[in-house]
Design an enzyme around this catalytic site. Structure first.
Site, PDB file in Angstrom:
ATOM      1  CD  GLU A   1      -8.513   1.790 -16.634  1.00 26.09           C
ATOM      2  OE1 GLU A   1      -7.891   2.051 -17.637  1.00 26.09           O
ATOM      3  OE2 GLU A   1      -9.676   1.436 -16.363  1.00 26.09           O
TER       4      GLU A   1
ATOM      5  CG  ASP B   1      -5.130   5.545 -20.066  1.00 22.28           C
ATOM      6  OD1 ASP B   1      -4.313   4.598 -20.631  1.00 22.28           O
ATOM      7  OD2 ASP B   1      -5.822   6.045 -20.714  1.00 22.28           O
TER       8      ASP B   1
ATOM      9  CG  ASP C   1      -7.731  -2.314 -16.683  1.00 26.66           C
ATOM     10  OD1 ASP C   1      -7.466  -1.580 -17.685  1.00 26.66           O
ATOM     11  OD2 ASP C   1      -8.985  -2.832 -16.835  1.00 26.66           O
TER      12      ASP C   1
ATOM     13  CD  GLU D   1      -3.849   1.985 -17.907  1.00 30.69           C
ATOM     14  OE1 GLU D   1      -3.270   2.006 -18.950  1.00 30.69           O
ATOM     15  OE2 GLU D   1      -4.878   1.711 -17.778  1.00 30.69           O
TER      16      GLU D   1
END
Length: 223
Positions: free
Chosen positions: A44, A48, A116, A119
């Site tokens: 994650e 991101d 989350d 990502e």
């Protein structure tokens, strides 16, 4: 760690993810509540950054806005809520791996968890296929939002939840009323009802997809 199921692999590939290392994708879909040594958090973190750079480059190339407006748009497009919306659209909740208590508490449909995991899937795809392929994937998944849908249209379940609250009704209730088909092609029929308003049913290949369709049909009929 368990093996990646054939159904989950097909689901990932059908949405454009490049699946090679099964353990990597299991990690991307694993919540910390399972107690397993590896969960989605590291992926994650990576995803991101890939998402942020892709959207920033996209806005710079296609928009002629000043820095302040681009920053505001970027924040909206990469927010947890935005990522969770895209996760629901592709059916992520049906494939999250988490402990029973967390699932019973509704964590599999939490904006924070789904954001989350969306990502983390992008992070896994970056490791498997590289930046260019992941950028293309993000452009496909986020196209509607970047073209102007972000902030104007809500996910059907969110829209129904807000409609019920705004009309002083009880929250919508979702019930699986039937499952059909073999394990590799399971079909779910879900009924959504709002007390003293009505109910609607919808059928899809995943429980969350069926809930989404039912919410959309409910809003078309009663909203």
């Amino acid at each position: 760690m368990s093996r990646l199921g054939a159904e989950t692999r097909r689901w990932l590939e059908s949405h454009g993810f490049t699946v090679g290392n099964s353990e990597l994708w299991l990690e991307a879909l694993t919540h910390g509540s399972t107690g397993e040594p590896r969960d989605y958090q590291r992926l994650e973190f990576l995803g991101d950054r890939v998402l942020g750079l892709t959207i920033a480059h996209w806005l710079y190339a296609e928009a002629r806005s000043d820095e302040g407006r681009m920053a505001q748009r970027l924040n909206a497009l990469v927010s947890k809520g935005s990522c969770a919306t895209h996760a629901r659209e592709i059916g992520v909740p049906d494939h999250v791996r988490m402990g029973k208590q967390a699932r019973d508490d509704g964590a599999h449909d939490s904006d924070n968890v789904l954001g989350d995991i969306m990502e983390s899937l992008l992070g896994a795809n970056f490791l498997e296929a590289g930046f260019d392929a992941t950028q293309d994937l993000i452009r496909k998944l986020w196209r509607g939002a970047v073209d102007g849908a972000a902030g104007k249209s809500k996910h059907p379940k969110s829209a129904l939840q807000e409609w019920a609250a705004g009309n002083q009704r009880r929250p919508p209730e979702y019930t699986v009323v039937a499952t059909d088909g073999p394990d590799h092609a399971r079909r779910f029929t879900v009924r959504v009802s709002v007390h003293k308003v009505g109910e609607v049913e919808a059928t899809a290949g995943g429980k969350q997809e069926a809930e989404t369709q039912a919410a959309r049909l409910f809003m078309e009929k009663f909203g």
